[in-house]
Scaffold this active site. Structure first.
Site, mmCIF file in Angstrom:
data_model
loop_
_atom_site.group_PDB
_atom_site.id
_atom_site.type_symbol
_atom_site.label_atom_id
_atom_site.label_comp_id
_atom_site.label_asym_id
_atom_site.label_seq_id
_atom_site.Cartn_x
_atom_site.Cartn_y
_atom_site.Cartn_z
ATOM 1 N N SER A 70 0.836 -1.203 0.000
ATOM 2 C CA SER A 70 0.000 0.000 0.000
ATOM 3 C C SER A 70 0.870 1.251 0.000
ATOM 4 O O SER A 70 1.455 1.563 -1.020
ATOM 5 C CB SER A 70 -1.039 0.040 1.111
ATOM 6 O OG SER A 70 -2.005 1.022 0.791
ATOM 7 N N HIS A 75 4.920 14.111 6.230
ATOM 8 C CA HIS A 75 4.945 15.549 6.004
ATOM 9 C C HIS A 75 5.635 16.192 7.205
ATOM 10 O O HIS A 75 5.316 15.847 8.350
ATOM 11 C CB HIS A 75 3.530 16.109 5.867
ATOM 12 C CG HIS A 75 2.689 15.329 4.910
ATOM 13 N ND1 HIS A 75 2.760 15.491 3.541
ATOM 14 C CD2 HIS A 75 1.784 14.348 5.120
ATOM 15 C CE1 HIS A 75 1.918 14.660 2.948
ATOM 16 N NE2 HIS A 75 1.311 13.941 3.896
ATOM 17 N N CYS A 90 -1.971 -3.500 3.264
ATOM 18 C CA CYS A 90 -3.027 -4.478 3.028
ATOM 19 C C CYS A 90 -2.545 -5.845 3.499
ATOM 20 O O CYS A 90 -1.348 -6.114 3.553
ATOM 21 C CB CYS A 90 -3.360 -4.557 1.545
ATOM 22 S SG CYS A 90 -3.953 -3.010 0.865
#
Length: 124
Positions: A70, A75, A90
């Site tokens: 995935s 940030h 996943c």
């Protein structure tokens, strides 16, 4: 009684406040990229591609690593010593929860937040 459905994935979310980690991971996209890719590898996950963008010379960095399982996104806000972290994997072919947690934990340790706020969402 119905059988228990396996969880399809795990989504780990972090808001890391008052981080005391090395400033270069906040402002140097290459350092942050290397850190993330090494952490992905160390966790046993597979990176398919990545993009890291730096906002000015001393600005924050936004990064994403697309995983076979995935994704990882991160940030940074160096002026606030704040980081947001997102790891989603996943579990379609195998249970990857422990790998996701290892990746997440390794990055949290590097940023060393005084006030970590984390969440775990089980995807069904």
């Amino acid at each position: 009684m119905q059988p228990v459905k396996p969880r399809l994935g795990i989504h780990l979310i972090g808001d890391l406040y008052q981080c005391r980690g090395d400033i270069r991971y906040f402002i140097d996209r290459n350092c942050l990229r290397t850190l993330c890719l090494e952490a992905v590898h160390d966790a046993g996950l597979i990176a398919l591609g990545d993009l890291f963008h730096q906002f000015g010379q001393a600005g924050g960095v936004t990064g994403a690593v697309v995983l076979a399982e995935s994704h990882l996104t991160i940030h940074t806000w160096p002026e606030k010593r704040y980081v947001t972290l997102d790891v989603y994997v996943c579990n379609y072919s195998q249970d990857n929860r422990h790998k996701a947690q290892k990746l997440f934990d390794q990055l949290v340790v590097v940023f060393d937040p005084a006030l970590p706020r984390t969440q775990c969402v089980e995807r069904e």
